[in-house]
Write an enzyme that holds these catalytic residues in place. Structure first.
Site, PDB file in Angstrom:
ATOM      1  N   GLU A 101     -25.859  15.168  -4.143  1.00 17.43           N
ATOM      2  CA  GLU A 101     -27.031  15.740  -3.934  1.00 17.43           C
ATOM      3  C   GLU A 101     -28.092  14.912  -5.365  1.00 17.43           C
ATOM      4  O   GLU A 101     -28.929  14.124  -4.487  1.00 17.43           O
ATOM      5  CB  GLU A 101     -27.898  16.568  -4.113  1.00 17.43           C
ATOM      6  N   CYS A 115      -1.632   2.007  -3.124  1.00 14.23           N
ATOM      7  CA  CYS A 115      -2.410   3.081  -2.645  1.00 14.23           C
ATOM      8  C   CYS A 115      -2.337   4.374  -3.329  1.00 14.23           C
ATOM      9  O   CYS A 115      -2.133   5.002  -3.966  1.00 14.23           O
ATOM     10  CB  CYS A 115      -3.277   2.561  -1.530  1.00 14.23           C
ATOM     11  N   CYS A 128       0.647  -1.464   0.262  1.00  9.70           N
ATOM     12  CA  CYS A 128       0.171  -0.223  -0.005  1.00  9.70           C
ATOM     13  C   CYS A 128       1.060   1.361  -0.120  1.00  9.70           C
ATOM     14  O   CYS A 128       0.902   2.240  -1.098  1.00  9.70           O
ATOM     15  CB  CYS A 128      -0.505  -0.188   1.235  1.00  9.70           C
ATOM     16  N   TYR A 178      -8.618  -3.948 -11.563  1.00 11.84           N
ATOM     17  CA  TYR A 178      -8.563  -2.814 -10.164  1.00 11.84           C
ATOM     18  C   TYR A 178      -6.937  -1.856 -11.261  1.00 11.84           C
ATOM     19  O   TYR A 178      -6.823  -0.425 -11.482  1.00 11.84           O
ATOM     20  CB  TYR A 178      -7.799  -3.145  -9.034  1.00 11.84           C
ATOM     21  N   HIS A 187     -26.852  21.361  -2.003  1.00 15.64           N
ATOM     22  CA  HIS A 187     -26.903  21.695  -3.331  1.00 15.64           C
ATOM     23  C   HIS A 187     -25.871  22.984  -4.478  1.00 15.64           C
ATOM     24  O   HIS A 187     -25.550  23.933  -3.594  1.00 15.64           O
ATOM     25  CB  HIS A 187     -27.950  22.895  -4.258  1.00 15.64           C
ATOM     26  N   LYS A 194       0.449   5.166  -6.231  1.00 13.39           N
ATOM     27  CA  LYS A 194      -1.065   5.530  -7.041  1.00 13.39           C
ATOM     28  C   LYS A 194      -1.724   6.395  -7.078  1.00 13.39           C
ATOM     29  O   LYS A 194      -1.761   7.092  -8.004  1.00 13.39           O
ATOM     30  CB  LYS A 194      -1.696   3.577  -7.238  1.00 13.39           C
ATOM     31  N   GLU A 210      -6.744   1.328 -13.640  1.00  9.35           N
ATOM     32  CA  GLU A 210      -6.382   2.004 -12.520  1.00  9.35           C
ATOM     33  C   GLU A 210      -5.237   2.892 -13.491  1.00  9.35           C
ATOM     34  O   GLU A 210      -4.657   4.127 -14.362  1.00  9.35           O
ATOM     35  CB  GLU A 210      -5.845   2.181 -11.733  1.00  9.35           C
TER      36      GLU A 210
HETATM   37  P1  NDP Z   1      -8.120  -8.554 -10.666  1.00 15.27           P
HETATM   38  O1  NDP Z   1      -8.175  -9.150  -9.504  1.00 15.27           O
HETATM   39  O2  NDP Z   1      -8.618  -7.199  -9.582  1.00 15.27           O
HETATM   40  O3  NDP Z   1      -7.958  -8.365 -12.187  1.00 15.27           O
HETATM   41  C1  NDP Z   1      -6.770  -8.875 -12.900  1.00 15.27           C
HETATM   42  C2  NDP Z   1      -7.832  -8.784 -14.315  1.00 15.27           C
HETATM   43  O4  NDP Z   1      -6.280  -9.892 -14.888  1.00 15.27           O
HETATM   44  C3  NDP Z   1      -8.768  -9.520 -14.739  1.00 15.27           C
HETATM   45  O5  NDP Z   1      -9.099  -8.522 -15.398  1.00 15.27           O
HETATM   46  C4  NDP Z   1      -8.644 -10.640 -15.191  1.00 15.27           C
HETATM   47  O6  NDP Z   1      -9.234 -11.498 -15.948  1.00 15.27           O
HETATM   48  C5  NDP Z   1      -6.530 -10.455 -15.787  1.00 15.27           C
HETATM   49  N1  NDP Z   1      -6.205 -11.675 -15.869  1.00 15.27           N
HETATM   50  C6  NDP Z   1      -6.169 -12.491 -15.202  1.00 15.27           C
HETATM   51  N2  NDP Z   1      -5.451 -13.456 -15.170  1.00 15.27           N
HETATM   52  C7  NDP Z   1      -5.265 -13.224 -16.253  1.00 15.27           C
HETATM   53  C8  NDP Z   1      -4.499 -14.106 -17.182  1.00 15.27           C
HETATM   54  N3  NDP Z   1      -3.627 -15.441 -17.746  1.00 15.27           N
HETATM   55  N4  NDP Z   1      -4.590 -13.575 -19.082  1.00 15.27           N
HETATM   56  C9  NDP Z   1      -4.972 -12.759 -19.519  1.00 15.27           C
HETATM   57  N5  NDP Z   1      -6.063 -11.853 -18.577  1.00 15.27           N
HETATM   58  C10 NDP Z   1      -5.279 -12.121 -17.078  1.00 15.27           C
HETATM   59  O7  NDP Z   1      -5.932  -7.763  -9.978  1.00 15.27           O
HETATM   60  P2  NDP Z   1      -5.748  -6.951  -9.945  1.00 15.27           P
HETATM   61  O8  NDP Z   1      -4.149  -7.317  -9.910  1.00 15.27           O
HETATM   62  O9  NDP Z   1      -5.635  -6.061 -11.368  1.00 15.27           O
HETATM   63  O10 NDP Z   1      -5.770  -6.136  -8.615  1.00 15.27           O
HETATM   64  C11 NDP Z   1      -4.823  -6.844  -7.771  1.00 15.27           C
HETATM   65  C12 NDP Z   1      -5.673  -6.722  -6.364  1.00 15.27           C
HETATM   66  O11 NDP Z   1      -5.341  -5.685  -5.049  1.00 15.27           O
HETATM   67  C13 NDP Z   1      -7.736  -6.178  -6.370  1.00 15.27           C
HETATM   68  O12 NDP Z   1      -8.820  -7.180  -6.854  1.00 15.27           O
HETATM   69  C14 NDP Z   1      -7.851  -5.355  -5.373  1.00 15.27           C
HETATM   70  O13 NDP Z   1      -8.133  -5.983  -4.184  1.00 15.27           O
HETATM   71  C15 NDP Z   1      -6.852  -4.690  -4.384  1.00 15.27           C
HETATM   72  N6  NDP Z   1      -6.952  -2.943  -5.522  1.00 15.27           N
HETATM   73  C16 NDP Z   1      -7.412  -2.088  -5.203  1.00 15.27           C
HETATM   74  C17 NDP Z   1      -7.005  -1.123  -5.298  1.00 15.27           C
HETATM   75  C18 NDP Z   1      -8.480  -0.174  -4.839  1.00 15.27           C
HETATM   76  O14 NDP Z   1      -8.710  -0.140  -4.018  1.00 15.27           O
HETATM   77  N7  NDP Z   1      -8.671   0.469  -5.739  1.00 15.27           N
HETATM   78  C19 NDP Z   1      -5.820  -0.866  -6.366  1.00 15.27           C
HETATM   79  C20 NDP Z   1      -5.602  -1.533  -6.586  1.00 15.27           C
HETATM   80  C21 NDP Z   1      -5.283  -3.441  -6.644  1.00 15.27           C
HETATM   81  P3  NDP Z   1     -10.956 -11.985 -15.431  1.00 15.27           P
HETATM   82  O15 NDP Z   1     -11.991 -10.708 -15.391  1.00 15.27           O
HETATM   83  O16 NDP Z   1     -11.490 -12.261 -17.446  1.00 15.27           O
HETATM   84  O17 NDP Z   1     -10.389 -12.577 -14.290  1.00 15.27           O
END
Ligand code: NDP
Length: 468
Positions: A457, A55, A50, A190, A452, A58, A194
């Site tokens: 709102e 976080c 984080c 995510y 407002h 980012k 982002e």
């Molecule tokens: P996520 O699980 O959110 O997303 C992973 C993405 O990669 C999905 O779109 C998934 O597709 C795709 N994917 C997975 N495996 C493959 C593959 N082999 N080939 C191609 N595409 C693939 O993971 P992140 O790494 O983005 O983030 C991890 C976690 O960290 C989040 O889930 C969240 O909990 C946390 N986080 C929170 C944030 C916040 O609060 N703002 C910011 C960043 C991270 P599919 O959907 O098809 O599985």
């Protein structure tokens, strides 16, 4: 269990924490405040993902990226900008590094202030009550503890695609030697979304590749469609049902071969395809700690593993990989192991109604059920929604729109889900999350006077259901 019993214990510590991220630091600090003798081992800088690679950097870069939009929009308000604003990437990196170093220091200070013994090194399990810490110089030392907590977090995962070693992960993005002119991002979760928004805002030409039908799987479908449309309109090239087949190096550049047979030329490729629990070198097998198929450490309702003295929380258990969740899990564990704060009940954590934000441009804020989840649950619902041009953009010249949406249970009138895509969605939804936590009804939303003129709102002025 009381402190006096712990103190008579023959172990070196009452609690030994492996990992100095959000969850580990919180557990160590509050356990020490309850009088427990606590040690914490961390091999890298304090604060975990984080603070160092997630976080915080980012969000700082997201602020930096928003200025680009701000400069454009300022003209609509009469501002004459002298010349074209340009980003000094090195200056941004240096400012970020200075702030993160300050936070690392604050985290160290929290440990020493609470009386936690801070050990620099990599922790691994020797047995149910012993941790070995290996320092950078290779020297090792063993410590015994009544309770051990594994809070080692997670690490980015790259799929096994030829040339994947040429691609970056989110860990690399904050300190790139130069800002990529063309960036390919793989993954529509995510981090992918982002990073796509942020690097687009900072000036890169960004292509976001997602293997499925729509980005942000798991979020409300309308929110997903709306966010994708807004990101596209800002200029992020989102390509769905597209995957990377292989990556090759062409000098310093990358050639990205796609599943549709086409290829993209880029300066950098980012894999944002999820994270894996960070358990390397912990010796979980050696002490018999059970893991799920994905490698997450399995825990019970009190974060105990199958070895009762060994606990785990945060990303490494993977219930919800969010810092505030790890903090709440840590507080629940401390209350369970060392008793609650005087005069208070032991805290527990419900995984329902956890609000979350995705810091895309525009950002998403959400709490409670999606429309799809509410329908799957059965029972009639009412859906209220509005999408509109926020007042700011009447003059800014931006075509960005805002979406607000409520899912209401027909029988009880309770608001089951609340979603927003638009400026400050995270800030706004945090407040409404309290209302959902209290079980607020649509009638109570309606009885609330709006502020407002704001976008927020809209949540208290949605009168006609869009659908049932
Ligand atoms: P996520 O699980 O959110 O997303 C992973 C993405 O990669 C999905 O779109 C998934 O597709 C795709 N994917 C997975 N495996 C493959 C593959 N082999 N080939 C191609 N595409 C693939 O993971 P992140 O790494 O983005 O983030 C991890 C976690 O960290 C989040 O889930 C969240 O909990 C946390 N986080 C929170 C944030 C916040 O609060 N703002 C910011 C960043 C991270 P599919 O959907 O098809 O599985």
């Amino acid at each position: 269990m009381t402190h006096s019993k712990d103190s008579q214990d023959a172990h070196d510590f009452d609690l030994f924490v492996i990992g100095g991220g959000s969850g580990g630091v919180r557990a160590a600090r509050f356990a020490a405040q309850r009088g427990a003798r606590v040690a914490l081992a961390e091999s890298a800088r304090m604060g975990g993902t984080c603070v160092n690679l997630g976080c915080i950097p980012k969000k700082l870069y997201s602020y930096a990226a928003h200025y680009a939009q701000g400069f454009e929009e300022a003209r609509g308000y009469g501002w004459q900008l002298p010349g074209t604003p340009a980003l000094d990437w090195a200056a941004l990196k240096a400012a970020r590094a200075k702030e993160i170093a300050r936070l690392n220091g604050i985290y160290e200070g929290l440990m020493s202030g609470a009386g936690v013994t801070r050990l620099q090194g990599h922790g691994s399990l020797i047995d149910a009550h012993t941790v070995q810490v290996r320092a950078a110089d290779g020297s090792t030392r063993r410590h015994s503890a009544r309770h051990i907590l594994i809070a080692t977090g997670s690490t980015p995962f790259k799929p096994e695609v030829p040339g994947a070693e040429l691609a970056l992960t989110s860990d690399d993005m904050f300190d790139l030697p130069s800002l990529p002119r063309r960036l390919v991002v793989a993954g529509g979760g995510y981090i992918g979304c982002e990073m796509a928004s942020i690097f687009h805002g900072l000036g890169a030409q960004v292509t976001l590749l997602y293997r499925g039908e729509q980005i942000l799987r798991g979020f409300d479908d309308e929110v997903r469609d709306f966010t994708a449309a807004q990101m596209r309109q800002h200029g992020v090239d989102i390509r769905v049902q597209t995957d990377i087949q292989r990556i090759e190096a062409v000098g310093e550049q990358r050639r990205v071969h796609l599943s549709d047979g086409s290829a993209l030329q880029a300066d950098a490729v980012l894999y944002a395809t999820g994270r894996r629990p960070l358990v390397d070198g912990l010796n979980l097998d050696g002490v018999g700690v059970k893991q799920s198929k994905q490698g997450h450490i399995e825990v019970d309702g009190h974060y105990a593993t199958n070895v009762p003295s060994i606990h785990a929380l945060g990303d490494v258990v993977g219930r919800m990989a969010l810092t505030p969740v790890a903090l709440a899990e840590a507080m629940a564990l401390v209350d369970h192991l060392f008793g609650p704060a005087p005069g208070q009940a032991a805290r527990t954590l419900s995984y329902e109604n956890i609000p979350t934000a995705v810091f895309t441009h525009p950002p998403i804020g959400t709490v409670g059920l999606t429309e799809e989840q509410a329908r799957q649950r059965g029972g009639a619902i009412r859906v209220y929604r509005s999408d509109f041009k926020p007042l700011k953009h009447t003059l800014s010249g931006s075509a960005e729109r805002t979406l607000v949406k409520l899912i209401v249970d027909e029988a009880s009138d309770r608001v089951l889900g609340l979603h927003m895509v638009g400026e400050d969605a995270g800030e706004i939804v945090q407040g409404f999350a309290v209302a959902l936590q209290c079980g607020a009804t649509k009638a109570q939303f309606d009885a609330t006077i709006g502020i407002h003129p704001t976008s927020a709102e809209e949540f208290v002025t949605l009168r006609e259901a869009a659908r049932t």
